[in-house]
Design a protein around this motif. Structure first.
Motif, short mmCIF file in Angstrom:
data_model
loop_
_atom_site.label_atom_id
_atom_site.label_comp_id
_atom_site.label_asym_id
_atom_site.label_seq_id
_atom_site.Cartn_x
_atom_site.Cartn_y
_atom_site.Cartn_z
N GLN A 1 0.83 -1.20 0.00
CA GLN A 1 0.00 0.00 0.00
C GLN A 1 0.86 1.26 0.00
OE1 GLN A 1 -0.33 -2.45 2.41
NE2 GLN A 1 0.97 -1.54 3.98
N GLN A 2 0.28 2.36 -0.47
CA GLN A 2 0.97 3.64 -0.59
C GLN A 2 0.06 4.77 -0.13
OE1 GLN A 2 1.43 2.75 -4.84
NE2 GLN A 2 3.62 3.13 -4.65
N VAL A 3 0.67 5.93 0.07
CA VAL A 3 -0.12 7.15 0.29
C VAL A 3 -0.55 7.64 -1.08
CG1 VAL A 3 -0.17 9.48 1.23
CG2 VAL A 3 1.22 7.72 2.35
N VAL A 4 -1.87 7.75 -1.28
CA VAL A 4 -2.39 8.10 -2.61
C VAL A 4 -3.31 9.31 -2.50
CG1 VAL A 4 -3.71 7.31 -4.59
CG2 VAL A 4 -2.25 5.69 -3.37
N ALA B 1 -3.87 3.52 0.12
CA ALA B 1 -4.56 2.71 -0.88
C ALA B 1 -3.59 1.74 -1.54
CB ALA B 1 -5.21 3.59 -1.94
N LEU B 2 -4.15 0.72 -2.12
CA LEU B 2 -3.43 -0.14 -3.04
C LEU B 2 -3.72 0.37 -4.44
CD1 LEU B 2 -1.88 -2.70 -3.89
CD2 LEU B 2 -4.04 -3.96 -3.70
N ASP B 3 -2.67 0.82 -5.12
CA ASP B 3 -2.82 1.33 -6.49
C ASP B 3 -2.81 0.14 -7.44
OD1 ASP B 3 -2.79 2.60 -8.90
OD2 ASP B 3 -0.91 3.67 -8.59
N ASN B 4 -3.99 -0.31 -7.86
CA ASN B 4 -4.11 -1.48 -8.71
C ASN B 4 -4.44 -1.04 -10.13
OD1 ASN B 4 -5.51 -3.84 -10.06
ND2 ASN B 4 -4.89 -4.81 -8.14
N ASN B 5 -3.42 -1.07 -10.98
CA ASN B 5 -3.60 -0.66 -12.38
C ASN B 5 -4.23 0.72 -12.47
OD1 ASN B 5 -2.53 -3.08 -13.50
ND2 ASN B 5 -4.50 -4.10 -13.14
N ASN B 6 -3.70 1.64 -11.65
CA ASN B 6 -4.12 3.04 -11.63
C ASN B 6 -5.54 3.22 -11.08
OD1 ASN B 6 -3.11 5.69 -12.14
ND2 ASN B 6 -4.52 5.87 -13.86
N TYR C 1 -8.82 2.16 -1.67
CA TYR C 1 -8.53 2.81 -0.40
C TYR C 1 -8.88 1.92 0.80
CZ TYR C 1 -7.45 7.46 -2.28
OH TYR C 1 -6.85 8.53 -2.92
N PHE C 2 -7.94 1.85 1.74
CA PHE C 2 -8.20 1.25 3.04
C PHE C 2 -8.89 2.28 3.94
CE2 PHE C 2 -4.59 -0.92 1.24
CZ PHE C 2 -4.77 -2.25 1.56
N ASP C 3 -8.41 3.52 3.85
CA ASP C 3 -8.98 4.64 4.60
C ASP C 3 -8.53 5.92 3.90
OD1 ASP C 3 -6.34 5.62 6.22
OD2 ASP C 3 -6.45 3.44 6.22
N ALA C 4 -9.34 6.97 4.07
CA ALA C 4 -9.02 8.21 3.36
C ALA C 4 -9.84 9.35 3.94
CB ALA C 4 -9.33 8.05 1.86
N ILE D 1 -23.37 0.05 -5.36
CA ILE D 1 -21.95 0.34 -5.20
C ILE D 1 -21.26 -0.87 -4.60
CG2 ILE D 1 -20.27 1.84 -4.05
CD1 ILE D 1 -21.94 3.27 -6.15
N ALA D 2 -20.16 -1.32 -5.22
CA ALA D 2 -19.37 -2.41 -4.65
C ALA D 2 -18.64 -1.91 -3.41
CB ALA D 2 -18.37 -2.93 -5.68
N SER D 3 -18.31 -2.81 -2.51
CA SER D 3 -17.66 -2.40 -1.26
C SER D 3 -16.35 -1.69 -1.50
CB SER D 3 -17.45 -3.61 -0.35
OG SER D 3 -16.66 -4.60 -0.99
N PHE D 4 -15.59 -2.09 -2.54
CA PHE D 4 -14.31 -1.45 -2.83
C PHE D 4 -14.49 -0.08 -3.46
CE2 PHE D 4 -15.24 -4.11 -6.54
CZ PHE D 4 -15.04 -3.22 -7.59
#
Length: 325
Positions: A26-29, A55-60, A64-67, A96-99
């Motif tokens: 994960q990264q700061v996004v 967040a996990l940046d998955n293919n751009n 988000y885990f939290d934001a 809306i999907a959970s992600f």
């Protein structure tokens, strides 16, 4: 497992501990206002509030885990296994999907009042991000820069939205049960306790901190809920940003999970991968990691929030030492 809080000494600090047995890179996004958010069952949003978080940046695409957004609304998803239920698509609802839940809400709502209005139209659907990335069972803490917070839980009997008077959330059981459990700790205090045992027996205060003796200390979610709430409401309050941020992280670190204490499989342990917090009034994001307790800072307003592409910062994990000789 996880712990999330809203701490309001002067400004309002929202964030969480992420406790897992694996890390996802994960990264700061920062998601700028003009990044196009695409949704599986809803129209894309081309312009929205800017968002910062982990967040996990998955293919751009930022998972988000939290934001928190630029308006001062924060949101964190915490593990809720055995209870979290996602639903089939419903006609007449915003499916809306959970992600997608965090970007959908933070992209459009500026505060709790607006969040509740949007929540009244939402149906959290049982759609996975991909075949390999199955939807995590979550419930959510949502808070704004007034200090107000709510909990969203999608149970088998439907979605529940609870006002949260304490601004804390961990994991199971359901939030009302966690809240009720605080009644069992009404005698816990930061002060030296009085002798209520018997007026006929003389008892000595043999140690400092005896008022908190019955505070639970386990890694389990109920213990962390009680302990984080007690520590938050007894924390010192300052007008100084540095002192308040330091206190905020002391609260989170008081319920962090050390490696070796919460076994999930042979030779595998859950631990606090990171702790983070956003000053909801100023849009300043802070974090620490398991291996580096020095507080790192990312100010979203120092970036171009009208950009089209994600702004990504790798998390600093290397231990930092200050040598004095």
């Amino acid at each position: 497992m996880c712990t999330s809080i809203i701490f309001s000494p002067k400004d309002h600090y929202f964030g969480r501990n992420l406790d897992l047995d694996i890390t996802f890179g994960q990264q700061v996004v920062i998601t700028p206002r003009n990044y196009p958010f695409k949704f599986r069952k809803m129209p894309s949003i081309g312009h929205h509030y800017a968002i910062i978080g982990i967040a996990l940046d998955n293919n751009n695409y930022p998972l988000y885990f939290d934001a928190a957004n630029e308006m001062g609304l924060g949101m964190a998803g915490l593990n809720y296994p055995g209870n979290a239920t996602y639903y089939k698509e419903k006609e007449g609802k915003d499916n809306i999907a959970s992600f997608e839940f965090i970007p959908w809400l933070l992209g459009q709502a500026a505060n709790i009042k607006e969040a509740k209005k949007i929540l009244s139209t939402i149906n959290i659907t049982d759609i996975n991000f991909s075949e390999k990335m199955i939807a995590s069972p979550l419930h959510w803490l949502i808070a704004d820069k007034t200090g107000k917070s709510i909990v969203v839980e999608t149970d088998k009997d439907g979605m529940h939205i609870y006002d949260n008077p304490i601004g804390c959330l961990t994991n199971n059981p359901q939030f009302p049960k966690q809240l009720f459990n605080l009644n069992n700790y009404a005698d816990v205090s930061a002060a030296t306790p009085k002798n209520n045992f018997s007026s006929q027996i003389e008892l000595s205060d043999y140690s400092r901190g005896l008022g908190s003796r019955n505070l639970p200390g386990g890694m389990d979610s109920e213990s962390r809920f009680v302990r984080a709430t007690f520590n938050k409401f007894n924390a010192p309050i300052s007008d100084n940003e540095v002192e308040n941020v330091d206190t905020y992280f002391h609260i989170l670190h008081s319920v962090e999970q050390q490696k070796g204490l919460d076994q999930t499989a042979p030779d595998t342990f859950e631990y606090t991968i990171y702790s983070d917090g956003t000053n909801l009034d100023k849009g300043i994001f802070y974090y620490t990691t398991y291996t580096d307790k020095q507080i790192k800072v990312v100010d979203m307003h120092k970036e171009n929030l009208d950009a089209d592409d994600l702004i990504v910062f790798d998390m600093i994990n290397k231990p930092t030492f200050k040598y004095q000789n």
